[in-house]
Design a protein around this motif. Sequence first.
Motif, short mmCIF file in Angstrom:
data_model
loop_
_atom_site.label_atom_id
_atom_site.label_comp_id
_atom_site.label_asym_id
_atom_site.label_seq_id
_atom_site.Cartn_x
_atom_site.Cartn_y
_atom_site.Cartn_z
N GLU A 91 -17.32 -8.44 -30.37
CA GLU A 91 -18.18 -9.25 -31.23
C GLU A 91 -17.73 -9.36 -32.67
O GLU A 91 -18.34 -10.06 -33.46
N GLU A 92 -16.68 -8.60 -33.03
CA GLU A 92 -16.23 -8.66 -34.42
C GLU A 92 -15.55 -9.99 -34.75
O GLU A 92 -15.38 -10.35 -35.90
N MET A 93 -15.14 -10.70 -33.69
CA MET A 93 -14.40 -11.95 -33.93
C MET A 93 -15.34 -13.14 -34.02
O MET A 93 -16.20 -13.33 -33.16
N LEU A 139 -11.54 -12.83 -41.49
CA LEU A 139 -12.97 -12.91 -41.18
C LEU A 139 -13.30 -11.98 -40.04
O LEU A 139 -12.63 -12.00 -39.00
N ARG A 140 -14.29 -11.16 -40.26
CA ARG A 140 -14.71 -10.22 -39.23
C ARG A 140 -16.23 -10.11 -39.27
O ARG A 140 -16.79 -9.86 -40.33
N ASP A 141 -16.85 -10.28 -38.12
CA ASP A 141 -18.30 -10.15 -38.08
C ASP A 141 -18.63 -8.66 -37.95
O ASP A 141 -18.99 -8.19 -36.87
N GLU A 142 -18.46 -7.96 -39.06
CA GLU A 142 -18.64 -6.51 -39.07
C GLU A 142 -20.07 -6.16 -38.64
O GLU A 142 -21.03 -6.84 -39.03
N ALA A 143 -20.21 -5.09 -37.87
CA ALA A 143 -21.53 -4.67 -37.41
C ALA A 143 -22.41 -4.29 -38.60
O ALA A 143 -23.58 -4.64 -38.65
N LEU A 150 -16.58 -3.04 -50.33
CA LEU A 150 -15.84 -2.07 -49.50
C LEU A 150 -15.79 -2.52 -48.04
O LEU A 150 -14.81 -2.31 -47.36
N ARG A 151 -16.86 -3.10 -47.56
CA ARG A 151 -16.86 -3.62 -46.19
C ARG A 151 -17.57 -4.95 -46.16
O ARG A 151 -18.80 -5.01 -46.22
N THR A 152 -16.79 -6.03 -46.11
CA THR A 152 -17.37 -7.37 -46.10
C THR A 152 -16.96 -8.09 -44.83
O THR A 152 -16.15 -7.60 -44.06
MG MG Z 1 -12.56 -2.37 -38.95
#
Ligand code: MG
Length: 564
Positions: A91-93, A139-143, A150-152
């Motif tokens: 799901e990160e993609m 682009l990453r659909d980070e959880a 720091l985490r986008t």
């Molecule tokens: Mg990662």
Amino acid sequence: MRWTRSLIPTLKEEPAEAEAVSHKLMIRAGLVRQLAAGIYITLPLGQRVMDKIDAIIREEMNRIGGQEITMPVLHPAELWQQTGRWTTIGEEMFRLHDRGKRSMCLGMTHEEVVAWLAAHEIRSYRDLPQIWYQLQTKLRDEARPKSGVLRTREFVMKDSYSLDRDEAGLQKNYELHKEAYCRIFTRCGLAFHVVESDPGMMGGAAAHEFMAPSQAGEDEIALCNRCSYSANVELAVSRSRYPVFPHWDLEEIATPGAGTIDEVCRFLRIDPALTIKSLLFMTDDGPLLALLRGDQRLHEKKLARAAGGEARPAHREEILTHVGVGAGSIGPIGVTLPVIADESLREGRYVTGANKDGFHLRGVRPDIHFQPRWADIRHVSNGDLCPHCDGSLRIERVIEVGNIFRLGTKYSVSMKAVYLNEAGEECPIVMGSYGIGVARIAAAAVEQRHDDFGIVWPSALAPFQLHLLPVNMRDQKTIELAEALYAALQLEGIETLYDDRDERAGVKFKDADLLGLPLRITVGTRAIKEGTVDLKVRKTGEEVHIPLSEAISKVRALLSHPTD
Ligand code: MG
Ligand code: ATP
């Protein structure tokens, strides 16, 4: 740059939603603004910081023979289907369709595109080695996008890829990258460790991470106090310290009301290191019993690796269904489930659950009374023994700022990226992949370099080198002196932020501390009376009164030997 012509929206108050220091300070200093969860706008001062980092990265990448390219953000699905990551990455993609209903995705990394390019452009061994790099949006659909930049979900990464004929070539390029990365992070003013890491979704043979110590980090590393051993705790191994084991024979003992390790130890008056903790996990292949010493913690990623797939703790009903007892009474003897035991249990006699409510077994000897599969599944703890020497390990919280992977031929085989060797035979190209997060470097620098008043930029990353601060912009003489000094500084090529706002002195000083430029010149009443200005070093707080005529040479001298 004149403040009055700039967008520098500093804030007095801390933003309510921010927890990490860098998040608070980068918002307050007007470096970034959040547009949506994990999506940020970089404001002018922030952009200058990013540009400085980019420039350092480019210099060091060019120095090792890197060639800059730009690969697209938008990728056809076929590329990712060919390597299998279309399904494994999950799901990160971000995925989408074009108007012709073709599946596409937004690039979260570029191994596939690099292998595609190599497959089309590399013909023979004479075309190798190559290093290609880019500074490109990922682009990453980070959880859990968090902690500011720091985490986008959208961020700029420097990613590079090495292409070689063989492992020896890869090893050389890997080492070159390791050295380049050390120079990059040192030049950015970061304290960092280079540690062994888990190749994870990259799927390569070996990897290292570059870790900046900070409480805001999401990773932990183990470091030896004697030798150079250092590893991400996802991978770190240690030698356990053993208790003295009593000569217990195997027997069943009643433990009424005692279920947790604490309760059992209190009831039997024993050290938790003499017990085995039995935890039921569910995997895609069914239930699995994981065993650890009572005083140790499970590392879920290590367990997942040992189990060959994700494992989640079983619910109470699942424990009842698969073992037939409550969670506090599970044990390894007599169960028909697969059992994975932590390596530290190879020695000793233990107390375990008896798979019978209200009872435990004492004197259980793993490998004699039951046969588990052995694996390292425990979390390394502070004080554990180093696997390589007599030293002990300490755990540090860190931010991952970069990583390097020896990929081998995983991508070249699936993407058919081959070259012809001297004998005219087709061989897969041997690849390496190397990443650095630009904004993450900036945030890590802020984490490591700040005080109660604001950011303390290392000179290499500071948006400007000098803060020119006239105290009273209503006084004509002050304005004249400040304007003249600003013009002279510009002529000298000294990056100056000129706070020409008609604001109270207190506000201007506070903002200057918040922005954290390395040097500050204050043009106050003494400039008019005595012809002197105050020159302050942000990092040390040292302040000197100097004649206006010496200001530029003094600034030059300080900037040529930055204390960082
Ligand atoms: Mg990662
Ligand atoms: P993490 O474990 O933090 O998710 P990662 O292993 O996914 O990182 P890579 O895919 O190898 O990281 O990316 C290389 C670099 O890009 C990282 O070392 C980090 O500096 C940066 N980076 C990765 N994910 C993000 C993100 N969501 N936001 C900002 N920077 C990131």
